[in-house]
Design a protein around this motif. Sequence first.
Motif, PDB file in Angstrom:
ATOM      1  N   UNK A  49       0.849  -1.206   0.000  1.00 18.72           N
ATOM      2  CA  UNK A  49       0.000   0.000   0.000  1.00 18.72           C
ATOM      3  C   UNK A  49       0.880   1.251   0.000  1.00 18.72           C
ATOM      4  N   UNK A  50       0.343   2.340  -0.591  1.00 13.32           N
ATOM      5  CA  UNK A  50       1.114   3.590  -0.751  1.00 13.32           C
ATOM      6  C   UNK A  50       0.318   4.779  -0.226  1.00 13.32           C
ATOM      7  N   UNK A  51       0.952   5.575   0.631  1.00 16.41           N
ATOM      8  CA  UNK A  51       0.417   6.889   0.992  1.00 16.41           C
ATOM      9  C   UNK A  51       1.187   7.953   0.220  1.00 16.41           C
ATOM     10  N   UNK A  52       0.487   8.948  -0.299  1.00 22.50           N
ATOM     11  CA  UNK A  52       1.162  10.059  -0.973  1.00 22.50           C
ATOM     12  C   UNK A  52       0.944  11.322  -0.147  1.00 22.50           C
ATOM     13  N   UNK A  53       2.046  11.868   0.356  1.00 26.00           N
ATOM     14  CA  UNK A  53       1.977  13.105   1.133  1.00 26.00           C
ATOM     15  C   UNK A  53       2.370  14.232   0.179  1.00 26.00           C
TER      16      UNK A  53
ATOM     17  N   UNK B 255      -3.676   6.494   1.232  1.00 24.40           N
ATOM     18  CA  UNK B 255      -4.067   7.862   1.553  1.00 24.40           C
ATOM     19  C   UNK B 255      -3.413   8.884   0.649  1.00 24.40           C
ATOM     20  N   UNK B 256      -4.111  10.008   0.450  1.00 25.54           N
ATOM     21  CA  UNK B 256      -3.590  11.121  -0.357  1.00 25.54           C
ATOM     22  C   UNK B 256      -3.730  12.371   0.478  1.00 25.54           C
ATOM     23  N   UNK B 257      -2.586  12.970   0.866  1.00 22.03           N
ATOM     24  CA  UNK B 257      -2.653  14.172   1.710  1.00 22.03           C
ATOM     25  C   UNK B 257      -2.306  15.428   0.929  1.00 22.03           C
ATOM     26  N   UNK B 258      -3.168  16.397   1.040  1.00 21.95           N
ATOM     27  CA  UNK B 258      -2.862  17.770   0.621  1.00 21.95           C
ATOM     28  C   UNK B 258      -3.387  18.674   1.730  1.00 21.95           C
ATOM     29  N   UNK B 259      -2.755  19.845   1.909  1.00 20.64           N
ATOM     30  CA  UNK B 259      -3.276  20.748   2.945  1.00 20.64           C
ATOM     31  C   UNK B 259      -4.675  21.219   2.576  1.00 20.64           C
TER      32      UNK B 259
ATOM     33  N   UNK C 160      -6.948  15.154  -6.545  1.00 25.40           N
ATOM     34  CA  UNK C 160      -5.937  14.104  -6.764  1.00 25.40           C
ATOM     35  C   UNK C 160      -6.600  12.735  -6.767  1.00 25.40           C
ATOM     36  N   UNK C 161      -7.497  12.512  -5.803  1.00 27.02           N
ATOM     37  CA  UNK C 161      -8.183  11.213  -5.734  1.00 27.02           C
ATOM     38  C   UNK C 161      -8.968  10.968  -7.035  1.00 27.02           C
ATOM     39  N   UNK C 162      -9.654  12.005  -7.536  1.00 26.07           N
ATOM     40  CA  UNK C 162     -10.435  11.823  -8.769  1.00 26.07           C
ATOM     41  C   UNK C 162      -9.511  11.536  -9.956  1.00 26.07           C
ATOM     42  N   UNK C 163      -8.357  12.218  -9.976  1.00 27.30           N
ATOM     43  CA  UNK C 163      -7.399  12.006 -11.070  1.00 27.30           C
ATOM     44  C   UNK C 163      -6.859  10.576 -11.039  1.00 27.30           C
ATOM     45  N   UNK C 164      -6.559  10.109  -9.820  1.00 31.84           N
ATOM     46  CA  UNK C 164      -5.949   8.771  -9.670  1.00 31.84           C
ATOM     47  C   UNK C 164      -7.001   7.670  -9.823  1.00 31.84           C
ATOM     48  N   UNK C 165      -8.201   7.975  -9.340  1.00 34.13           N
ATOM     49  CA  UNK C 165      -9.266   6.969  -9.383  1.00 34.13           C
ATOM     50  C   UNK C 165      -9.185   6.007  -8.216  1.00 34.13           C
ATOM     51  N   UNK C 166      -8.487   6.393  -7.149  1.00 28.21           N
ATOM     52  CA  UNK C 166      -8.370   5.531  -5.965  1.00 28.21           C
ATOM     53  C   UNK C 166      -7.803   6.363  -4.822  1.00 28.21           C
ATOM     54  N   UNK C 167      -7.876   5.827  -3.597  1.00 31.25           N
ATOM     55  CA  UNK C 167      -7.261   6.476  -2.440  1.00 31.25           C
ATOM     56  C   UNK C 167      -8.256   7.240  -1.585  1.00 31.25           C
ATOM     57  N   UNK C 168      -7.827   7.503  -0.345  1.00 32.44           N
ATOM     58  CA  UNK C 168      -8.650   8.281   0.586  1.00 32.44           C
ATOM     59  C   UNK C 168      -8.028   9.669   0.682  1.00 32.44           C
ATOM     60  N   UNK C 169      -8.822  10.692   0.320  1.00 34.97           N
ATOM     61  CA  UNK C 169      -8.309  12.065   0.331  1.00 34.97           C
ATOM     62  C   UNK C 169      -8.394  12.628   1.744  1.00 34.97           C
TER      63      UNK C 169
ATOM     64  N   UNK D 278      -6.940  16.007   4.443  1.00 33.98           N
ATOM     65  CA  UNK D 278      -6.218  17.281   4.524  1.00 33.98           C
ATOM     66  C   UNK D 278      -5.655  17.464   5.937  1.00 33.98           C
ATOM     67  N   UNK D 279      -5.634  16.376   6.684  1.00 34.77           N
ATOM     68  CA  UNK D 279      -5.050  16.368   8.026  1.00 34.77           C
ATOM     69  C   UNK D 279      -4.103  15.161   8.051  1.00 34.77           C
ATOM     70  N   UNK D 280      -2.801  15.455   8.224  1.00 33.50           N
ATOM     71  CA  UNK D 280      -1.789  14.380   8.155  1.00 33.50           C
ATOM     72  C   UNK D 280      -2.126  13.202   9.074  1.00 33.50           C
ATOM     73  N   UNK D 281      -2.673  13.527  10.252  1.00 32.19           N
ATOM     74  CA  UNK D 281      -2.921  12.463  11.240  1.00 32.19           C
ATOM     75  C   UNK D 281      -4.051  11.533  10.803  1.00 32.19           C
ATOM     76  N   UNK D 282      -4.781  11.923   9.750  1.00 33.32           N
ATOM     77  CA  UNK D 282      -5.896  11.075   9.280  1.00 33.32           C
ATOM     78  C   UNK D 282      -5.440  10.094   8.191  1.00 33.32           C
ATOM     79  N   UNK D 283      -4.130  10.124   7.866  1.00 31.65           N
ATOM     80  CA  UNK D 283      -3.663   9.200   6.815  1.00 31.65           C
ATOM     81  C   UNK D 283      -3.797   7.755   7.283  1.00 31.65           C
ATOM     82  N   UNK D 284      -4.251   6.861   6.414  1.00 32.71           N
ATOM     83  CA  UNK D 284      -4.371   5.458   6.800  1.00 32.71           C
ATOM     84  C   UNK D 284      -2.992   4.803   6.890  1.00 32.71           C
ATOM     85  N   UNK D 285      -2.913   3.597   7.436  1.00 35.69           N
ATOM     86  CA  UNK D 285      -1.617   2.905   7.445  1.00 35.69           C
ATOM     87  C   UNK D 285      -1.179   2.593   6.016  1.00 35.69           C
ATOM     88  N   UNK D 286       0.128   2.550   5.810  1.00 43.42           N
ATOM     89  CA  UNK D 286       0.642   2.177   4.474  1.00 43.42           C
ATOM     90  C   UNK D 286       2.050   1.621   4.635  1.00 43.42           C
TER      91      UNK D 286
END
Length: 310
Positions: A3-7, A30-34, A42-51, A53-61
């Motif tokens: 699994x991949x998180x993108x910060x 997860x996909x993080x942007x401020x 970004x999520x719509x462009x990729x077609x996957x991932x949880x968007x 805007x809070x770093x602490x909400x990123x899922x495990x990866x």
Amino acid sequence: MLSLNVVGAGKLGRTLAALWHASGVFEIAGLFNRSAENAREARDFIGAGTAVSDLSKLPPAQVWLLAVPDDQIASTATALPPIIAQHPPQAGRPPILFHCSGALPASVLAASGADLLASAHPVHSFADPKRSLTDLPGSTVALEGSEEAINVLEPAFTALSCNCIHLGSSQKVLYHTGSVMACNYLTVLMDLSLQVFQAAGIDNKSAMALLEPIVLQTVKNNFALGPAKALTGPLVRGDVATVARQTGALRQLAESTDTSGAGSEATSGIQAATLATMYRALGKAALPLAEKAGLSQDARRQLQSIFDES
Ligand SMILES: NC(=O)c1ccc[n+]([C@@H]2O[C@H](COP(=O)([O-])OP(=O)(O)OC[C@H]3O[C@@H](n4cnc5c(N)ncnc54)[C@H](OP(=O)(O)O)[C@@H]3O)[C@@H](O)[C@H]2O)c1
């Protein structure tokens, strides 16, 4: 599948995530942007991932890409330890963290507390993520950092039809400078050339039209023949008087700009003093190449003294 998180799912982050998602290399977590809107885009462009805007909400990866601007990589890594610590290692693997800066080593991620750190620099311009989806294959990716991290990243980039090379951390700054010289400064040279055409009274559209075939041909010649054989023009021919006329014209342009008071830089976009300086500096740099192409010692000395004149 790892699994991949993108910060920082900006131009590069969303392009790589979209390609890895489409090719089944990574499961996008997860996909993080401020900005929440950027993260959703970004999520719509990729077609996957949880968007998020809070770093602490990123899922495990298992793999984390820090694709924020270079100057924000170290500080973003500093914020990660409590976030990574809230998830136990998945499948017993410690997390892999990497960034894609050309100039910075993997060690700028040290504050994250993770052990498996890498940098992976795609030699590609992600100016338009949609175009990059089709244009990235065939590009080179320079890898540096922990062997274990590279053992995961190399096949991930190879799966996108990229060619990987390996660098040591001490090579990175000069490696990236080399790429800036050829790619970014080629664009700057184009702009300087257009300024000279403008000074000659030739409009931008006409100048672009006359430049396109010769610039493309020059680039092709460089790759086919190497710079020494691709160099043509007055320097190689030893046309000293022509070069003297050109440096003289640029000097005059700079002087008339200075004495006019208003300064053409502000009014017409012509940086006259810079043009004169750059012509001489590049002329000097061209002399060893011209000599390899047959320029005589005598012509070289005369050209050198023209370029040395202030
Ligand atoms: N672009 C290229 O052609 C290219 C080529 C090779 C390598 N790279 C490398 O790729 C990395 C990303 O470059 P990029 O061009 O993709 O940048 P970018 O388009 O500006 O994307 C950066 C993203 O980071 C987000 N972000 C999150 N935290 C941030 C923070 N603290 N400060 C600023 N932005 C933050 C921004 O979204 P929010 O504003 O919503 O947070 C933005 O979407 C860099 O290391 C760069 O050197 C880029």
